[in-house]
Design an enzyme around this catalytic site. Structure first.
Site, PDB file in Angstrom:
ATOM      1  N   TYR A  67       0.847  -1.191   0.000  1.00  0.00           N
ATOM      2  CA  TYR A  67       0.000   0.000   0.000  1.00  0.00           C
ATOM      3  C   TYR A  67       0.887   1.247   0.000  1.00  0.00           C
ATOM      4  O   TYR A  67       1.227   1.812   1.037  1.00  0.00           O
ATOM      5  CB  TYR A  67      -0.930   0.008   1.212  1.00  0.00           C
ATOM      6  CG  TYR A  67      -1.737  -1.266   1.381  1.00  0.00           C
ATOM      7  CD1 TYR A  67      -1.958  -2.143   0.314  1.00  0.00           C
ATOM      8  CD2 TYR A  67      -2.281  -1.606   2.612  1.00  0.00           C
ATOM      9  CE1 TYR A  67      -2.695  -3.306   0.475  1.00  0.00           C
ATOM     10  CE2 TYR A  67      -3.024  -2.763   2.779  1.00  0.00           C
ATOM     11  CZ  TYR A  67      -3.226  -3.615   1.711  1.00  0.00           C
ATOM     12  OH  TYR A  67      -3.944  -4.769   1.882  1.00  0.00           O
ATOM     13  N   PRO A  79     -14.433  -7.558   2.482  1.00  0.00           N
ATOM     14  CA  PRO A  79     -15.499  -8.193   3.266  1.00  0.00           C
ATOM     15  C   PRO A  79     -16.903  -7.740   2.923  1.00  0.00           C
ATOM     16  O   PRO A  79     -17.862  -8.484   3.148  1.00  0.00           O
ATOM     17  CB  PRO A  79     -15.138  -7.805   4.709  1.00  0.00           C
ATOM     18  CG  PRO A  79     -14.380  -6.525   4.570  1.00  0.00           C
ATOM     19  CD  PRO A  79     -13.586  -6.682   3.309  1.00  0.00           C
TER      20      PRO A  79
END
Length: 279
Positions: free
Chosen positions: A56, A203
């Site tokens: 990231y 999720p």
């Protein structure tokens, strides 16, 4: 009501609904200020598990979290991932589990996060060009040296998980998994049987849950959002699931965390269970 805490690798205990920092902008300016505010608000609201990775921003996300949260409050677990690097002639991101690369990335993460030990370090992906024993052996050595507390894996199969458990104690697995995408149901089952934390990435299906009529209907019946329904379903689906929804907005963060209080009846859960057939 599903239990709200889980002890990863036996300890430490964390709140099951965590926060994924991947989406936080790190460039200088107002967006970075907002990112810091989001991270701080997550901790204020009781989040004790924050997920990041070297990938990231090449470590920029780790630096942002340290800037926002260090010195860290007691009980906060920041987990990061290594094993993807810019390398090769084209300097593109690629899987790289060579021992020297893994060791260097861990050392750099320690510096960026301003800690002496990473309590949970996950191998971002298994590098097929490097023997698994070399990859995990390096992380095990770093664990012995006190630089890593626990070791996890990401995007693994049941067979790879079993092979890894013959080399190290696996504390966590981070695979793609949500209400609409249950490809890794067998991996989740293996984790549940072994008491291994399962951290599903993506999720909430990144908004796709809102497009599913049945999920939207359940959400409307409960006065909730489709994302909250998707997260509540995960929390009730298995006691080892630790969702890490990510956002760059405080209102979405607060909305996500409120999913912990959403109660799905057996009737609701049965309807949701039918939205995607387990792999």
């Amino acid at each position: 009501m599903a239990p709200t805490m889980f002890r990863i690798g036996g300890d430490p205990g964390v709140r099951r609904l965590g926060f994924g920092a991947m989406h936080l902008p790190t460039e200088p300016g107002p967006a970075r200020e907002t990112s810091r505010a989001v991270a701080r608000r997550a901790v204020e609201l009781g989040v004790t598990l924050i997920d990041t990775a070297y990938l990231y921003g090449g470590g920029a996300n780790e630096e942002l979290l340290a800037e926002a949260l260090h010195p860290y409050p007691e009980g906060l677990l920041i987990t990061t991932k290594v094993g993807i690097a810019r390398s090769g002639p084209s300097d593109e991101w690629r899987l790289d589990g060579r021992p020297a690369v893994l060791r260097a990335q861990v050392e750099q993460a320690l510096r960026r996060l301003r800690v002496e030990r990473i309590e949970l370090l996950q191998l971002h992906r298994i590098d097929p060009e490097t023997p698994l024993a070399d990859q995990l052996g390096t992380l095990r050595d770093l664990q012995t040296e006190g630089k890593i507390g626990r070791i996890g894996l990401s995007e693994v199969t049941v067979a790879e998980l079993a092979q890894a458990r013959g080399i190290i104690d696996v504390a966590s697995v981070q695979n793609r998994y949500n209400l609409l995408d249950r490809e890794h149901e067998s991996v989740l089952a293996a984790c549940e049987a072994a008491g291994i934390a399962f951290l599903p990435w993506r999720p909430a299906a990144w908004g796709e849950s809102g497009a599913e009529a049945e999920i939207a209907t359940v959400a409307a019946e409960l006065g909730a959002t489709p994302t909250q329904v998707a997260l509540a379903w995960l929390l009730g689906h298995s006691p080892v699931i630790l969702p890490i929804p990510g956002t760059a907005r405080i209102d979405h963060l607060e909305e996500n965390l409120a999913a912990e209080d959403l109660v799905l009846s057996l009737h609701h859960r049965d309807r949701l269970d039918r939205q995607a057939a387990p792999a």
